[in-house]
Design an enzyme around this catalytic site. Structure first.
Site, PDB file in Angstrom:
ATOM      1  N   SER A 150       0.980  -1.224  -0.240  1.00  0.00           N
ATOM      2  CA  SER A 150       0.343  -0.105   0.317  1.00  0.00           C
ATOM      3  C   SER A 150       0.790   1.096  -0.148  1.00  0.00           C
ATOM      4  O   SER A 150       2.079   1.118   0.302  1.00  0.00           O
ATOM      5  CB  SER A 150      -1.047   0.140   0.724  1.00  0.00           C
ATOM      6  N   TYR A 167      -0.911  -0.866  10.718  1.00  0.00           N
ATOM      7  CA  TYR A 167      -1.903  -0.761   8.603  1.00  0.00           C
ATOM      8  C   TYR A 167      -0.209  -0.141   8.134  1.00  0.00           C
ATOM      9  O   TYR A 167       0.319  -0.894   7.486  1.00  0.00           O
ATOM     10  CB  TYR A 167      -2.353  -0.202   8.180  1.00  0.00           C
TER      11      TYR A 167
END
Length: 260
Positions: A150, A167
């Site tokens: 990401s 994350y």
């Protein structure tokens, strides 16, 4: 004499394992691999969603099977590989796509949440790459591993949005995992790369996009979020012989948001 492009991108005779492949970006990437000739093995936690995904791919003329598995559990990657071997199948292409997120201020982030994120987003890809490499890729001296990271693994999270410390940490770790494994296994004919998507509409991003979708579009040079087709080309390139000299890299697919 150069090889025709159709041959370089052709995946006939290859088998791709896609985690988190029952819906969203995982299913989209499975479509791309299957369209160019690969057999597809999907994993996800819910059998009913897997069954629907296999039926969808079959409707497109793509041969696919599914194995229900939770990549956040440490015994599951080995079980998936054993099931593939028992079915007389192999794996040439691994797409580590399964992932999860947790929104929280860092000072309020619970340890079990942190551990869950790391288990799914980083430990799972490690264990599955290890098992697939050992069983299939290293003996065959050929393989393609694509880790879905990401842009959050490359950047600090914007302070106007809810915190995602676990994350970001897990995706940053996945990017350097990609580099380290590419360096170690490159001489064995295995290319390891990552794709770092920006914001795409999905179940995972739904909350953020509901609150900040217009801001995020405004912060993107292309003025739009990612769509279903935007990961297909990068996935196909990195999975095929067309990308044979690309390894240890992170391909950012974010409409240019990370450059400004």
């Amino acid at each position: 004499m150069s090889t025709p492009l159709k041959t370089l991108f052709d995946l006939t005779g290859r088998t791709a394992l896609v985690t988190g492949g029952s819906r969203g970006l995982g299913l989209t990437m499975a479509e791309a691999l299957g369209e160019f000739g690969a057999k597809v093995i999907l994993t996800a936690r819910k059998q009913d969603e897997l069954d629907a995904a296999v039926a969808h791919l079959a409707g497109l003329g793509i041969e696919a099977i599914a194995i229900a598995a939770d990549m956040g559990k440490p015994d599951e990657p080995a079980r998936v590989v054993e099931a593939i071997q028992a079915a007389g199948q192999s794996v040439d292409i691994l797409v580590n796509n399964a992932g999860t997120s947790w929104g929280s201020k860092t000072e309020e982030m619970p340890l079990d949440g942190w551990n869950k994120l790391l288990a799914v987003n980083l430990t799972g890809p490690f264990l599955l790459a290890q098992a697939v490499g050992r069983a299939f890729m290293l003996p065959n001296c050929w393989g393609r591993i694509i880790n879905i990271a990401s842009v959050e693994g490359l950047l600090g999270h914007h302070p106007r949005m809810i915190g995602t410390i676990a994350y970001n940490a897990s995706k940053g770790g996945l990017i350097n995992f990609t580099r380290a494994l590419a360096a170690e296994w490159g001489a064995q004919g295995i290319c390891v790369n990552a794709i770092a998507p920006g914001y795409f509409p999905s179940k995972l991003t739904g909350y953020v996009l509901d609150k900040h979708g217009e801001e995020l579009r405004g912060d993107t040079p292309r003025g739009q979020l990612g769509c279903d087709d935007d990961l297909k080309g990068a996935t196909l390139l990195l999975a095929s012989n067309a990308g044979a000299h690309i390894t240890g890299q992170t391909v950012v697919v974010d409409g240019g948001a990370s450059i400004i």
